[in-house]
Motif scaffolding. Sequence first.
Motif, PDB file in Angstrom:
ATOM      1  N   ASN A  49       0.857  -1.357   0.360  1.00  0.00           N
ATOM      2  CA  ASN A  49      -0.554   0.323   0.260  1.00  0.00           C
ATOM      3  C   ASN A  49       1.031   1.086   0.367  1.00  0.00           C
ATOM      4  OD1 ASN A  49       0.751   0.078   2.892  1.00  0.00           O
ATOM      5  ND2 ASN A  49      -0.880  -1.358   2.774  1.00  0.00           N
ATOM      6  N   LEU A  50       1.446   1.689   1.256  1.00  0.00           N
ATOM      7  CA  LEU A  50       2.018   3.193   1.514  1.00  0.00           C
ATOM      8  C   LEU A  50       3.457   2.434  -0.078  1.00  0.00           C
ATOM      9  CD1 LEU A  50       2.240   3.827   5.007  1.00  0.00           C
ATOM     10  CD2 LEU A  50       0.990   5.218   2.932  1.00  0.00           C
ATOM     11  N   GLY A  51       3.885   1.260   0.339  1.00  0.00           N
ATOM     12  CA  GLY A  51       5.490   1.605  -0.819  1.00  0.00           C
ATOM     13  C   GLY A  51       4.575   1.790  -2.013  1.00  0.00           C
ATOM     14  N   VAL A  52       3.730   0.940  -2.113  1.00  0.00           N
ATOM     15  CA  VAL A  52       3.258   1.207  -3.608  1.00  0.00           C
ATOM     16  C   VAL A  52       3.207   2.796  -3.959  1.00  0.00           C
ATOM     17  CG1 VAL A  52       1.998   0.522  -5.693  1.00  0.00           C
ATOM     18  CG2 VAL A  52       3.455  -1.327  -3.745  1.00  0.00           C
ATOM     19  N   GLU A  53       2.441   3.305  -3.301  1.00  0.00           N
ATOM     20  CA  GLU A  53       2.067   4.524  -3.973  1.00  0.00           C
ATOM     21  C   GLU A  53       3.792   5.150  -3.551  1.00  0.00           C
ATOM     22  OE1 GLU A  53      -2.207   4.969  -1.220  1.00  0.00           O
ATOM     23  OE2 GLU A  53      -0.230   5.643  -0.365  1.00  0.00           O
ATOM     24  N   LYS A  54       4.414   5.040  -2.605  1.00  0.00           N
ATOM     25  CA  LYS A  54       5.543   6.056  -2.838  1.00  0.00           C
ATOM     26  C   LYS A  54       6.565   5.822  -3.869  1.00  0.00           C
ATOM     27  CE  LYS A  54       6.435   6.748   2.359  1.00  0.00           C
ATOM     28  NZ  LYS A  54       7.344   6.029   2.996  1.00  0.00           N
ATOM     29  N   ILE A  55       6.588   4.860  -4.519  1.00  0.00           N
ATOM     30  CA  ILE A  55       7.396   4.248  -5.401  1.00  0.00           C
ATOM     31  C   ILE A  55       6.245   5.313  -7.313  1.00  0.00           C
ATOM     32  CG2 ILE A  55       7.604   3.059  -7.306  1.00  0.00           C
ATOM     33  CD1 ILE A  55       7.670   0.563  -5.204  1.00  0.00           C
ATOM     34  N   LYS A  95     -12.892   0.968  -4.682  1.00  0.00           N
ATOM     35  CA  LYS A  95     -12.705   0.863  -3.040  1.00  0.00           C
ATOM     36  C   LYS A  95     -11.497   1.420  -3.001  1.00  0.00           C
ATOM     37  CE  LYS A  95     -16.734  -2.036  -1.960  1.00  0.00           C
ATOM     38  NZ  LYS A  95     -16.950  -3.325  -1.191  1.00  0.00           N
ATOM     39  N   GLY A  96     -11.034   1.047  -4.060  1.00  0.00           N
ATOM     40  CA  GLY A  96      -9.210   1.768  -4.153  1.00  0.00           C
ATOM     41  C   GLY A  96      -8.074   0.293  -4.386  1.00  0.00           C
ATOM     42  N   ARG A  97      -9.315  -1.158  -3.754  1.00  0.00           N
ATOM     43  CA  ARG A  97      -8.232  -2.292  -3.736  1.00  0.00           C
ATOM     44  C   ARG A  97      -7.470  -2.143  -5.283  1.00  0.00           C
ATOM     45  NH1 ARG A  97      -8.658  -7.232  -0.705  1.00  0.00           N
ATOM     46  NH2 ARG A  97      -7.278  -8.912  -1.759  1.00  0.00           N
ATOM     47  N   ILE A  98      -5.841  -2.486  -5.270  1.00  0.00           N
ATOM     48  CA  ILE A  98      -5.479  -3.176  -6.616  1.00  0.00           C
ATOM     49  C   ILE A  98      -5.989  -4.417  -6.948  1.00  0.00           C
ATOM     50  CG2 ILE A  98      -3.498  -3.746  -7.517  1.00  0.00           C
ATOM     51  CD1 ILE A  98      -1.723  -2.478  -5.399  1.00  0.00           C
ATOM     52  N   ILE A  99      -6.482  -4.344  -8.313  1.00  0.00           N
ATOM     53  CA  ILE A  99      -7.712  -5.089  -9.478  1.00  0.00           C
ATOM     54  C   ILE A  99      -6.164  -6.399  -9.219  1.00  0.00           C
ATOM     55  CG2 ILE A  99      -8.292  -5.677 -10.770  1.00  0.00           C
ATOM     56  CD1 ILE A  99      -9.473  -3.071 -10.546  1.00  0.00           C
ATOM     57  N   GLY A 100      -6.229  -7.385  -8.737  1.00  0.00           N
ATOM     58  CA  GLY A 100      -5.748  -8.896  -8.531  1.00  0.00           C
ATOM     59  C   GLY A 100      -4.527  -9.036  -7.619  1.00  0.00           C
ATOM     60  N   SER A 101      -4.699  -8.456  -7.133  1.00  0.00           N
ATOM     61  CA  SER A 101      -2.856  -8.475  -6.220  1.00  0.00           C
ATOM     62  C   SER A 101      -3.150  -9.242  -5.341  1.00  0.00           C
ATOM     63  CB  SER A 101      -2.640  -6.529  -5.160  1.00  0.00           C
ATOM     64  OG  SER A 101      -1.965  -7.084  -4.299  1.00  0.00           O
ATOM     65  N   GLN A 102      -2.167 -10.332  -4.893  1.00  0.00           N
ATOM     66  CA  GLN A 102      -2.608 -11.206  -2.887  1.00  0.00           C
ATOM     67  C   GLN A 102      -2.151 -10.568  -2.018  1.00  0.00           C
ATOM     68  OE1 GLN A 102      -0.946 -14.657  -5.095  1.00  0.00           O
ATOM     69  NE2 GLN A 102      -3.397 -14.620  -6.332  1.00  0.00           N
ATOM     70  N   GLY A 103      -1.470  -9.082  -1.666  1.00  0.00           N
ATOM     71  CA  GLY A 103      -1.353  -8.620  -0.680  1.00  0.00           C
ATOM     72  C   GLY A 103      -2.144  -8.372  -0.001  1.00  0.00           C
ATOM     73  N   ALA A 104      -1.599  -8.595   1.390  1.00  0.00           N
ATOM     74  CA  ALA A 104      -2.129  -8.637   2.521  1.00  0.00           C
ATOM     75  C   ALA A 104      -3.542  -6.991   3.202  1.00  0.00           C
ATOM     76  CB  ALA A 104      -1.399  -8.698   4.161  1.00  0.00           C
ATOM     77  N   ILE A 105      -3.022  -6.148   2.578  1.00  0.00           N
ATOM     78  CA  ILE A 105      -3.975  -4.513   2.255  1.00  0.00           C
ATOM     79  C   ILE A 105      -3.436  -4.401   1.400  1.00  0.00           C
ATOM     80  CG2 ILE A 105      -4.831  -3.019   4.000  1.00  0.00           C
ATOM     81  CD1 ILE A 105      -2.648  -4.274   6.343  1.00  0.00           C
ATOM     82  N   PRO A 106      -4.193  -4.947  -0.297  1.00  0.00           N
ATOM     83  CA  PRO A 106      -3.579  -3.868  -1.115  1.00  0.00           C
ATOM     84  C   PRO A 106      -4.667  -2.644  -1.772  1.00  0.00           C
ATOM     85  CG  PRO A 106      -5.240  -6.107  -1.861  1.00  0.00           C
ATOM     86  CD  PRO A 106      -4.796  -5.581  -0.246  1.00  0.00           C
ATOM     87  N   PHE A 107      -4.576  -1.868  -0.974  1.00  0.00           N
ATOM     88  CA  PHE A 107      -5.726  -0.434  -0.911  1.00  0.00           C
ATOM     89  C   PHE A 107      -4.852   0.731  -0.871  1.00  0.00           C
ATOM     90  CE2 PHE A 107      -8.349  -3.797   1.359  1.00  0.00           C
ATOM     91  CZ  PHE A 107      -9.453  -3.658   0.236  1.00  0.00           C
ATOM     92  N   ILE A 108      -5.325   1.791  -2.233  1.00  0.00           N
ATOM     93  CA  ILE A 108      -4.322   2.280  -1.977  1.00  0.00           C
ATOM     94  C   ILE A 108      -5.347   3.620  -1.824  1.00  0.00           C
ATOM     95  CG2 ILE A 108      -3.679   4.562  -4.088  1.00  0.00           C
ATOM     96  CD1 ILE A 108      -1.933   1.516  -3.456  1.00  0.00           C
ATOM     97  N   GLU A 109      -4.916   4.191  -0.715  1.00  0.00           N
ATOM     98  CA  GLU A 109      -5.852   5.695  -0.608  1.00  0.00           C
ATOM     99  C   GLU A 109      -5.441   7.208  -0.665  1.00  0.00           C
ATOM    100  OE1 GLU A 109      -5.260   4.341   3.819  1.00  0.00           O
ATOM    101  OE2 GLU A 109      -7.373   2.444   3.390  1.00  0.00           O
ATOM    102  N   ASN A 110      -4.304   7.507  -0.320  1.00  0.00           N
ATOM    103  CA  ASN A 110      -3.124   8.805  -1.246  1.00  0.00           C
ATOM    104  C   ASN A 110      -2.948   9.062  -1.947  1.00  0.00           C
ATOM    105  OD1 ASN A 110      -3.441   8.586   2.414  1.00  0.00           O
ATOM    106  ND2 ASN A 110      -2.032   6.541   1.745  1.00  0.00           N
ATOM    107  N   ILE A 111      -2.848   8.243  -3.677  1.00  0.00           N
ATOM    108  CA  ILE A 111      -2.728   9.147  -4.689  1.00  0.00           C
ATOM    109  C   ILE A 111      -3.969   9.014  -5.151  1.00  0.00           C
ATOM    110  CG2 ILE A 111      -0.479   9.054  -4.381  1.00  0.00           C
ATOM    111  CD1 ILE A 111      -0.656   6.113  -5.684  1.00  0.00           C
TER     112      ILE A 111
END
Length: 197
Positions: A49-55, A95-111
């Motif tokens: 989530n935050l890591g992906v957003e920062k990238i 809802k901000g969920r990364i489509i197809g992600s199997q991560g624990a909390i794959p939600f993008i909330e800040n971008i």
Amino acid sequence: MKTIAENWPPLRGDYVTGNPDSRIAVVTLASNLEALPDAAIWGSSKTENLGVEKIIVNVISNSNIRYVLVCGTESRGHLAGHSLLAIHANGIDEKGRIIGSQGAIPFIENISREAIERFQKQVTLLDRIGLNNSEEIRQIVEDYRDRGEVYPEETMVVCAPKKRKASFAVPASGDVIISGELVMDSRAGIICLAEKL
């Protein structure tokens, strides 16, 4: 045309910058690999989530970057690399969920969705998840550092993710007496000073 945002990269994180004119950025996931100065930016990402957003924010604020090498050991449970590949390929749902992600909390909330779309258009991801060989990584960086043209649009600068404020109120009374001065709200699990009558 401005190709590098002022004060690039805009978000702090676990990375080092190299040559800002380079066409390649490197994400080493959960591995600590020695940075190469020929990459524009080089760092780890352990969260989906935050890591992906920062990238995304740091890449789209430099139009020179056209490739992102995703290498190193995947972060268990979070699957930051898999989530980065998924957001690039599929975006997010309503809802901000990364489509197809199997991560624990794959939600993008800040971008914004626009920032994600810019990332999708600007860069090609090089999926080398699991690659930890320094020589192979160096060769990929060399092969891509000057490849292609600058992205033909100005940099996109996105506001920094905000830290969430605590969402609970501190209780002023409790239902379990601990001492003459302290009580505990057993539902919240919080100890506070007893109200004086």
